[in-house]
Design an enzyme around this catalytic site. Structure first.
Site, PDB file in Angstrom:
ATOM      1  CG  ASN A   1      45.462  95.496  36.912  1.00  0.00           C
ATOM      2  OD1 ASN A   1      46.590  95.755  36.658  1.00  0.00           O
ATOM      3  ND2 ASN A   1      45.266  95.400  38.321  1.00  0.00           N
TER       4      ASN A   1
ATOM      5  CG  ASN B   1      46.887  87.830  38.355  1.00  0.00           C
ATOM      6  OD1 ASN B   1      47.116  88.299  39.313  1.00  0.00           O
ATOM      7  ND2 ASN B   1      46.274  88.391  37.216  1.00  0.00           N
TER       8      ASN B   1
ATOM      9  CB  CYS C   1      40.870  91.025  37.926  1.00  0.00           C
ATOM     10  SG  CYS C   1      40.352  92.286  36.499  1.00  0.00           S
TER      11      CYS C   1
ATOM     12  CD  GLU D   1      44.575  88.670  33.035  1.00  0.00           C
ATOM     13  OE1 GLU D   1      43.729  89.513  32.976  1.00  0.00           O
ATOM     14  OE2 GLU D   1      44.585  87.892  34.162  1.00  0.00           O
TER      15      GLU D   1
ATOM     16  CD  GLU E   1      44.346  91.372  38.007  1.00  0.00           C
ATOM     17  OE1 GLU E   1      43.677  92.373  37.610  1.00  0.00           O
ATOM     18  OE2 GLU E   1      44.431  90.416  37.470  1.00  0.00           O
TER      19      GLU E   1
ATOM     20  CE  LYS F   1      42.151  87.119  36.639  1.00  0.00           C
ATOM     21  NZ  LYS F   1      42.708  88.540  35.757  1.00  0.00           N
TER      22      LYS F   1
HETATM   23  N1  ING Z   1      40.510  92.217  33.477  1.00  0.00           N
HETATM   24  C1  ING Z   1      39.237  92.208  32.887  1.00  0.00           C
HETATM   25  C2  ING Z   1      38.207  91.839  33.946  1.00  0.00           C
HETATM   26  O1  ING Z   1      37.665  90.810  33.999  1.00  0.00           O
HETATM   27  C3  ING Z   1      37.642  91.732  31.263  1.00  0.00           C
HETATM   28  C4  ING Z   1      38.994  91.543  31.452  1.00  0.00           C
HETATM   29  C5  ING Z   1      37.171  93.329  30.896  1.00  0.00           C
HETATM   30  C6  ING Z   1      36.781  90.853  30.995  1.00  0.00           C
HETATM   31  C7  ING Z   1      35.768  93.288  30.533  1.00  0.00           C
HETATM   32  C8  ING Z   1      35.548  91.028  30.564  1.00  0.00           C
HETATM   33  C9  ING Z   1      34.968  92.352  30.261  1.00  0.00           C
HETATM   34  O2  ING Z   1      37.914  92.872  34.663  1.00  0.00           O
HETATM   35  C10 ING Z   1      41.214  91.383  34.196  1.00  0.00           C
HETATM   36  N2  ING Z   1      42.660  91.550  34.472  1.00  0.00           N
HETATM   37  O3  ING Z   1      40.567  90.219  34.293  1.00  0.00           O
END
Ligand code: ING
Length: 309
Positions: A194, A107, A169, A143, A47, A124
């Site tokens: 990411n 995104n 992601c 985001e 991503e 996304k």
């Molecule tokens: N990053 C993370 C993801 O879904 C996240 C945000 C991390 C959400 C951990 C929930 C738990 O992997 C992105 N860029 O979506």
């Protein structure tokens, strides 16, 4: 004719704010060279492959961050990558930040065929985090401030004789997204991500639990839709902020068949036999035989949970 193909995942270590698109594309091309040497025919990048994960930073005026976006694809910075892939007859997919002529910010990820043509563009759907600065968080995850929710829906394309679909992601955490692709017969789901190593609201949650949830989501999605999945990280440290690695290739039974060892630029590969998807799709996950959509109405009509007991 068996449909076997060596598929690659090109994990990218941190991209610092000061790094130029050209420097990043050079890193991507180095991994593409290595992939070609190893017989890779389709390569998956992360991503937001071209820039640092800037949604960790807050700006008042969103236009101040337009320089993180691409207004056309391919463009001068990425054309060398498209040219190299065409030379190698290699398909590939990568994520970038898209600014449309109408001024919309997404995104986005694209699938590019071996002739260098963009055959699928996905935006996304599930944007995690928040839109305004939240002081209680150890890190911002903005985001929802910088991107619109994707408007493409979940798409598949037959590329290199394989039914391919993109997620990005956070999408990988939502079973509905996987099933939308599964209901179109998907055989290869590619996911760039990411993912920060820290939970910005629960400091005690370390990377181990978050890596577990990442693997759980991808392995479950692949198994429950009898599809291969390639999930590739932008990982390591970006201007002091750590994102976990854990890039993996998963088979249609939900087993990890390749995974990254480090958190820098690293190629992982696996031979995928796409005819292996057929068994699950015709038995346990024979949707025509076993699904009950008439019972699933809440899934498509209700956004939030409603507790009435
Ligand atoms: N990053 C993370 C993801 O879904 C996240 C945000 C991390 C959400 C951990 C929930 C738990 O992997 C992105 N860029 O979506």
């Amino acid at each position: 004719m068996p449909r076997k193909m060596i598929v690659g995942g090109a994990q990218i270590g941190g991209i610092q704010k000061a790094e130029t698109r050209e420097e990043v594309v050079a890193r991507m091309m180095k991994l593409m060279d290595e992939a070609h040497e190893k017989g890779v025919e389709f390569l998956v990048y992360p991503e937001m492959t071209l820039t640092t994960f800037f949604p960790r930073f807050y700006v008042e005026d969103r236009a101040d961050f337009d320089h993180w976006f691409e207004t056309e694809m391919p463009n001068a910075a990425t054309q060398p990558l498209f040219d190299l892939a065409k030379k190698y007859k290699m398909g590939f997919t990568f994520g970038y930040c898209e600014l449309t002529p109408g001024g919309q910010h997404f995104n986005t990820s694209v699938i590019v065929d071996p002739e260098g043509g963009i055959v699928l563009k996905y935006r996304k759907s599930h944007l995690p985090g928040h839109a305004e600065y939240e002081a209680e968080r150890t890190h911002q995850h903005l985001e929802k401030r910088y991107f619109l929710e994707g408007d493409t829906g979940f798409l598949v394309v037959r590329n290199q004789d394989v039914i391919m679909g993109n997620l990005i992601c956070n999408d990988r955490r939502w079973p509905e997204a996987w099933r939308e692709l599964g209901l179109q017969g998907v055989e290869l789901v590619t996911i760039g991500y990411n993912t920060p190593s820290q939970n910005n609201l629960k400091a005690e949650e370390g990377p181990e639990r978050r890596v577990y949830h990442h693997r759980l989501s991808v392995c479950a999605g692949a198994y429950q839709n009898s599809t291969y999945a390639v999930a590739v990280a932008k990982s390591g440290v970006e201007d002091g902020n750590h994102m976990f690695a854990g890039s993996i290739i998963v088979d249609p039974d939900g087993f990890v068949i390749a995974e990254a060892k480090g958190e820098g630029d690293e190629l992982i590969t696996a031979e995928c036999d796409f005819d292996k998807c057929a068994f699950g799709k015709s038995t346990v996950f024979n949707f025509a035989m076993h699904r009950r959509p008439e019972l699933y109405t809440r899934i498509v009509t209700q956004k939030a949970a409603k507790v009435e007991v």
